[in-house]
Design a protein around this motif. Structure first.
Motif, PDB file in Angstrom:
ATOM      1  N   PRO A 111      38.957  42.907  24.191  1.00 38.70           N
ATOM      2  CA  PRO A 111      38.949  44.257  24.771  1.00 38.70           C
ATOM      3  C   PRO A 111      38.707  44.203  26.285  1.00 38.70           C
ATOM      4  CG  PRO A 111      37.021  43.884  23.347  1.00 38.70           C
ATOM      5  CD  PRO A 111      37.858  42.657  23.265  1.00 38.70           C
ATOM      6  N   ALA A 112      39.190  45.244  26.993  1.00 39.06           N
ATOM      7  CA  ALA A 112      38.989  45.317  28.445  1.00 39.06           C
ATOM      8  C   ALA A 112      37.493  45.462  28.732  1.00 39.06           C
ATOM      9  CB  ALA A 112      39.748  46.523  28.995  1.00 39.06           C
ATOM     10  N   PRO A 113      36.937  44.926  29.812  1.00 29.65           N
ATOM     11  CA  PRO A 113      37.641  44.170  30.848  1.00 29.65           C
ATOM     12  C   PRO A 113      37.648  42.664  30.578  1.00 29.65           C
ATOM     13  CG  PRO A 113      35.405  44.594  31.571  1.00 29.65           C
ATOM     14  CD  PRO A 113      35.519  45.150  30.174  1.00 29.65           C
ATOM     15  N   SER A 116      37.782  29.590  44.308  1.00 29.83           N
ATOM     16  CA  SER A 116      37.645  30.547  45.410  1.00 29.83           C
ATOM     17  C   SER A 116      38.695  31.660  45.258  1.00 29.83           C
ATOM     18  CB  SER A 116      37.798  29.781  46.727  1.00 29.83           C
ATOM     19  OG  SER A 116      38.300  30.602  47.710  1.00 29.83           O
ATOM     20  N   ASP A 117      39.922  31.280  44.860  1.00 33.34           N
ATOM     21  CA  ASP A 117      40.974  32.289  44.664  1.00 33.34           C
ATOM     22  C   ASP A 117      40.623  33.225  43.506  1.00 33.34           C
ATOM     23  OD1 ASP A 117      42.526  31.507  46.739  1.00 33.34           O
ATOM     24  OD2 ASP A 117      43.898  30.275  45.553  1.00 33.34           O
ATOM     25  N   LYS A 118      40.066  32.651  42.441  1.00 32.42           N
ATOM     26  CA  LYS A 118      39.707  33.495  41.288  1.00 32.42           C
ATOM     27  C   LYS A 118      38.633  34.506  41.698  1.00 32.42           C
ATOM     28  CE  LYS A 118      40.764  29.891  37.939  1.00 32.42           C
ATOM     29  NZ  LYS A 118      40.290  29.056  36.845  1.00 32.42           N
ATOM     30  N   TYR A 119      37.678  34.019  42.497  1.00 28.93           N
ATOM     31  CA  TYR A 119      36.614  34.907  42.977  1.00 28.93           C
ATOM     32  C   TYR A 119      37.225  36.036  43.814  1.00 28.93           C
ATOM     33  CZ  TYR A 119      32.845  36.626  45.861  1.00 28.93           C
ATOM     34  OH  TYR A 119      31.977  37.455  46.511  1.00 28.93           O
ATOM     35  N   LYS A 120      38.181  35.657  44.670  1.00 29.52           N
ATOM     36  CA  LYS A 120      38.796  36.668  45.552  1.00 29.52           C
ATOM     37  C   LYS A 120      39.594  37.708  44.748  1.00 29.52           C
ATOM     38  CE  LYS A 120      38.940  33.888  49.683  1.00 29.52           C
ATOM     39  NZ  LYS A 120      39.618  32.759  50.303  1.00 29.52           N
ATOM     40  N   LEU A 121      40.231  37.259  43.681  1.00 30.56           N
ATOM     41  CA  LEU A 121      40.978  38.203  42.828  1.00 30.56           C
ATOM     42  C   LEU A 121      40.018  39.202  42.178  1.00 30.56           C
ATOM     43  CD1 LEU A 121      43.665  36.086  40.895  1.00 30.56           C
ATOM     44  CD2 LEU A 121      44.072  37.941  42.503  1.00 30.56           C
ATOM     45  N   ILE A 122      38.909  38.665  41.639  1.00 33.00           N
ATOM     46  CA  ILE A 122      37.930  39.555  40.993  1.00 33.00           C
ATOM     47  C   ILE A 122      37.327  40.497  42.032  1.00 33.00           C
ATOM     48  CG2 ILE A 122      35.683  39.617  39.796  1.00 33.00           C
ATOM     49  CD1 ILE A 122      36.482  36.953  38.485  1.00 33.00           C
ATOM     50  N   HIS A 123      37.035  39.942  43.203  1.00 32.03           N
ATOM     51  CA  HIS A 123      36.434  40.733  44.278  1.00 32.03           C
ATOM     52  C   HIS A 123      37.353  41.912  44.644  1.00 32.03           C
ATOM     53  CE1 HIS A 123      34.264  41.512  48.002  1.00 32.03           C
ATOM     54  NE2 HIS A 123      35.457  41.628  48.562  1.00 32.03           N
ATOM     55  N   LEU A 124      38.654  41.638  44.758  1.00 33.03           N
ATOM     56  CA  LEU A 124      39.586  42.708  45.131  1.00 33.03           C
ATOM     57  C   LEU A 124      39.636  43.778  44.042  1.00 33.03           C
ATOM     58  CD1 LEU A 124      41.758  44.121  46.734  1.00 33.03           C
ATOM     59  CD2 LEU A 124      43.407  42.437  45.999  1.00 33.03           C
ATOM     60  N   GLN A 125      39.685  43.339  42.789  1.00 28.64           N
ATOM     61  CA  GLN A 125      39.750  44.336  41.713  1.00 28.64           C
ATOM     62  C   GLN A 125      38.478  45.193  41.690  1.00 28.64           C
ATOM     63  OE1 GLN A 125      41.053  43.084  37.843  1.00 28.64           O
ATOM     64  NE2 GLN A 125      40.421  45.010  36.895  1.00 28.64           N
ATOM     65  N   LEU A 126      37.308  44.547  41.873  1.00 29.41           N
ATOM     66  CA  LEU A 126      36.053  45.314  41.858  1.00 29.41           C
ATOM     67  C   LEU A 126      35.990  46.273  43.045  1.00 29.41           C
ATOM     68  CD1 LEU A 126      33.478  42.595  40.717  1.00 29.41           C
ATOM     69  CD2 LEU A 126      34.468  44.465  39.371  1.00 29.41           C
ATOM     70  N   ARG A 159      45.655  50.025  38.893  1.00 32.91           N
ATOM     71  CA  ARG A 159      44.641  50.845  38.203  1.00 32.91           C
ATOM     72  C   ARG A 159      45.028  51.059  36.739  1.00 32.91           C
ATOM     73  NH1 ARG A 159      45.380  56.547  40.235  1.00 32.91           N
ATOM     74  NH2 ARG A 159      47.173  56.303  38.861  1.00 32.91           N
ATOM     75  N   ASP A 160      46.300  51.415  36.527  1.00 35.95           N
ATOM     76  CA  ASP A 160      46.715  51.786  35.170  1.00 35.95           C
ATOM     77  C   ASP A 160      47.036  50.573  34.299  1.00 35.95           C
ATOM     78  OD1 ASP A 160      46.380  54.293  36.099  1.00 35.95           O
ATOM     79  OD2 ASP A 160      48.506  54.753  36.333  1.00 35.95           O
ATOM     80  N   SER A 161      47.248  49.406  34.914  1.00 34.70           N
ATOM     81  CA  SER A 161      47.579  48.213  34.116  1.00 34.70           C
ATOM     82  C   SER A 161      46.388  47.255  34.086  1.00 34.70           C
ATOM     83  CB  SER A 161      48.827  47.532  34.670  1.00 34.70           C
ATOM     84  OG  SER A 161      48.693  47.290  36.056  1.00 34.70           O
ATOM     85  N   LEU A 162      46.151  46.532  35.190  1.00 35.02           N
ATOM     86  CA  LEU A 162      45.029  45.582  35.240  1.00 35.02           C
ATOM     87  C   LEU A 162      43.701  46.267  34.963  1.00 35.02           C
ATOM     88  CD1 LEU A 162      45.617  43.342  38.406  1.00 35.02           C
ATOM     89  CD2 LEU A 162      46.161  42.863  36.035  1.00 35.02           C
ATOM     90  N   GLY A 163      43.537  47.473  35.497  1.00 31.70           N
ATOM     91  CA  GLY A 163      42.266  48.194  35.374  1.00 31.70           C
ATOM     92  C   GLY A 163      42.181  49.029  34.107  1.00 31.70           C
ATOM     93  N   SER A 199      43.184  49.507  29.682  1.00 32.77           N
ATOM     94  CA  SER A 199      42.829  48.805  28.444  1.00 32.77           C
ATOM     95  C   SER A 199      43.719  47.570  28.293  1.00 32.77           C
ATOM     96  CB  SER A 199      43.054  49.727  27.249  1.00 32.77           C
ATOM     97  OG  SER A 199      44.442  49.933  27.087  1.00 32.77           O
ATOM     98  N   ARG A 200      43.417  46.749  27.294  1.00 30.58           N
ATOM     99  CA  ARG A 200      44.260  45.568  27.057  1.00 30.58           C
ATOM    100  C   ARG A 200      45.706  46.007  26.782  1.00 30.58           C
ATOM    101  NH1 ARG A 200      44.365  42.487  21.524  1.00 30.58           N
ATOM    102  NH2 ARG A 200      46.199  41.214  21.906  1.00 30.58           N
ATOM    103  N   ALA A 201      45.865  47.054  25.961  1.00 35.01           N
ATOM    104  CA  ALA A 201      47.224  47.521  25.622  1.00 35.01           C
ATOM    105  C   ALA A 201      47.947  48.019  26.875  1.00 35.01           C
ATOM    106  CB  ALA A 201      47.150  48.622  24.576  1.00 35.01           C
ATOM    107  N   ASP A 202      47.209  48.690  27.779  1.00 32.76           N
ATOM    108  CA  ASP A 202      47.834  49.196  29.012  1.00 32.76           C
ATOM    109  C   ASP A 202      48.387  48.057  29.859  1.00 32.76           C
ATOM    110  OD1 ASP A 202      47.188  51.779  28.392  1.00 32.76           O
ATOM    111  OD2 ASP A 202      45.366  51.824  29.617  1.00 32.76           O
ATOM    112  N   SER A 203      47.668  46.928  29.842  1.00 32.79           N
ATOM    113  CA  SER A 203      48.066  45.830  30.730  1.00 32.79           C
ATOM    114  C   SER A 203      49.195  44.990  30.131  1.00 32.79           C
ATOM    115  CB  SER A 203      46.863  44.930  31.018  1.00 32.79           C
ATOM    116  OG  SER A 203      46.538  44.187  29.856  1.00 32.79           O
ATOM    117  N   GLN A 204      49.529  45.219  28.861  1.00 31.29           N
ATOM    118  CA  GLN A 204      50.555  44.368  28.243  1.00 31.29           C
ATOM    119  C   GLN A 204      51.942  44.650  28.811  1.00 31.29           C
ATOM    120  OE1 GLN A 204      49.566  45.290  24.178  1.00 31.29           O
ATOM    121  NE2 GLN A 204      48.587  43.294  23.881  1.00 31.29           N
ATOM    122  N   MET A 205      52.788  43.624  28.738  1.00 28.53           N
ATOM    123  CA  MET A 205      54.153  43.757  29.255  1.00 28.53           C
ATOM    124  C   MET A 205      55.090  43.993  28.070  1.00 28.53           C
ATOM    125  SD  MET A 205      54.103  40.794  32.156  1.00 28.53           S
ATOM    126  CE  MET A 205      53.985  39.451  31.024  1.00 28.53           C
TER     127      MET A 205
END
Ligand SMILES: Cc1cc2nc3c(=O)[nH]c(=O)nc-3n(C[C@H](O)[C@H](O)[C@H](O)COP(=O)(O)OP(=O)(O)OC[C@H]3O[C@@H](n4cnc5c(N)ncnc54)[C@H](O)[C@@H]3O)c2cc1C
Length: 436
Positions: free
Chosen positions: A101-103, A119-129, A187-191, A193-199
């Motif tokens: 389940p999200a997140p 470091s890149d993973k941290y930056k990705l999380i940082h941007l999303q937060l 916001r509507d995909s990554l942010g 639910s899991r189903a929202d982010s699916q392709m």
């Protein structure tokens, strides 16, 4: 009411589906096919239908999916659903959301990703937060590149994560793409639910997918290019036929051509000039029939675009890995923002893209020899989604005439969900005007 809809793309079809239960609806479509820029090409070299372009939807396309279900479509059958992932064809990068389940789905996906540094993973999380804290609001004039630089995204992240995502979502290069529209998609995909982010990859061709169901109760005039729309005292004349109201559900350039003759006042002229100024960008889709099915299990792989090598492919779809895909065993490559690629010439583009595929899939299951191919370049695939692109409302200066289309004001760039939302909104505007 007696309502005309000009254009049977996804916006026009969505509008028709909302109105045709209670009103008499006539749909005029210039082409012989339904679906507009997301349509089936019935006669291909492969002997079976293909689409005019490889489309991908997101679970976050809520209004489109709701509408399809309301029309009786089994969306689980119609699409191949897969977790959000960036799997590079050359196996250097792999990031896939997990079945949690999200997140946690994204967090676990990031933690187990390969190719990106810690470091890149941290930056990705940082941007999303950071975006979450700002309620996904960014400065009005900001571009995607400025947003990424503001949040110290590395060169690797920009080149092998953000740029391909931005091109896929917006068909606009990151240095001019609108950060707010991109943030809305995130916001509507990554942010979400899991189903929202699916392709979601369509398993049926785009014309039969749902537009034919949406237009079932309408009078449908295929091959009729409307020439004249003129308001009168009781409604509107469409090529001389009287209607109580009309929805013009065409692309911005066709809208300017159809309504330009009605423009007189300074305000109307400014509105028209803004519509005429909307620019578009091409998308090329290259389909190949392999001699035997490609046994690669991933349906979707990211390609590394390298313009200096004339390798322009960005995403690779393997239909053999999609159970019951209408496209059989075809392999397709998508090139968004395809201006430079188009300059190569068709034969060179096919040859260079095949070279790119063979080089970048080297470590995967062997790519069979290709037989036929089909290259489709949609010159005006989507509008250029910059921070200053004009997005008008559905209402026009003429009360009986409403607009619909992906380019109208909505939270998304030029995508299917935006077209559907706009069609629904335009239909609601007509229904409201009936009561006022
Ligand atoms: C190659 C390609 C790939 C894409 N990939 C994706 C993707 O992966 N995901 C995604 O969400 N979106 C994607 N898009 C964008 C998506 O297809 C569009 O956002 C959507 O189809 C736009 O729908 P619309 O109804 O607003 O406009 P249109 O589809 O342009 O519909 C307008 C219709 O009006 C008709 N028309 C125009 N003038 C007249 C006239 N005078 N009389 C009668 N009819 C007229 C046209 O023939 C057309 O059928 C892609 C687009 C392309 C081209």
């Amino acid at each position: 009411m007696n309502i005309a809809i000009v254009g049977a793309g996804w916006a026009g079809a969505a509008a028709a589906s909302q109105l045709s239960a209670q009103h008499q609806v006539t749909v005029f479509e210039a082409a012989r096919q339904l679906g507009g820029r997301a349509r089936c090409v019935p006669h291909s070299v492969f002997g079976h239908p293909i689409d005019n372009g490889q489309h991908l939807m997101l679970g976050a396309y809520t209004q489109t999916l709701q509408l399809m279900r309301a029309l009786g479509l089994d969306t689980e059958q119609a699409f191949h659903r897969t977790e959000l992932g960036i799997i590079s064809a050359d196996a250097r990068y792999q990031l896939r959301a997990k079945a949690l389940p999200a997140p946690f789905h994204m967090a676990a996906g990031l933690l187990t990703a390969t190719g990106y540094s810690w470091s890149d993973k941290y930056k990705l999380i940082h941007l999303q937060l950071a975006l979450q804290r700002q309620h996904w609001k960014v400065p009005a004039q900001q571009t995607v590149l400025q947003l990424l630089q503001q949040h110290q995204q590395s060169h690797t992240l920009i080149e092998h994560f953000w740029q391909p995502l931005c091109l896929a979502a917006m068909n606009t290069p990151i240095d001019i793409a609108c950060a707010q529209l991109f943030a809305n998609v995130l916001r509507d995909s990554l942010g979400g639910s899991r189903a929202d982010s699916q392709m979601l990859i369509p398993k049926q061709d785009l014309s039969t997918l749902w537009a034919s169901h949406a237009l079932k109760h309408c009078e449908l005039l295929l091959g009729h290019r409307v020439q004249h729309i003129t308001p009168d005292t009781t409604g509107v004349l469409v090529d001389g036929q009287h209607f109580d109201a009309c929805i013009v559900a065409v692309a911005s350039y066709d809208c300017a051509r159809l309504l330009g003759h009605l423009v007189h006042s300074a305000a109307e002229q400014t509105w028209l000039q803004h519509i005429q100024a909307i620019r578009h960008r091409p998308i090329a889709t290259l389909y190949w029939q392999p001699r035997s099915p490609w046994l690669e299990p991933e349906p979707l792989l990211m390609l590394h675009e390298q313009p200096h090598k004339q390798h322009y492919g960005q995403w690779l779809f393997n239909h053999h890995a999609i159970p019951n895909s209408f496209a059989d065993n075809l392999i397709s490559v998508v090139i968004s923002n395809a201006d430079d690629a188009s300059l190569l010439g068709r034969e060179s583009l096919v040859q260079k893209t095949e070279e790119q595929l063979r080089t970048q899939t080297h470590s995967r299951s062997p790519l069979p020899a290709f037989e036929q191919h089909e290259l489709i370049i949609e010159k005006r695939a989507t509008f250029e989604a910059t921070p200053t692109t004009f997005r008008p409302e559905e209402n026009t200066f003429w009360p009986a005439i409403k607009l619909a289309g992906d380019w109208l004001l909505n939270p998304y760039p030029g995508v299917l969900e935006g077209a559907v939302r706009s069609g629904i909104k335009s239909a609601q505007a007509i229904l409201q005007s009936q009561h006022t």
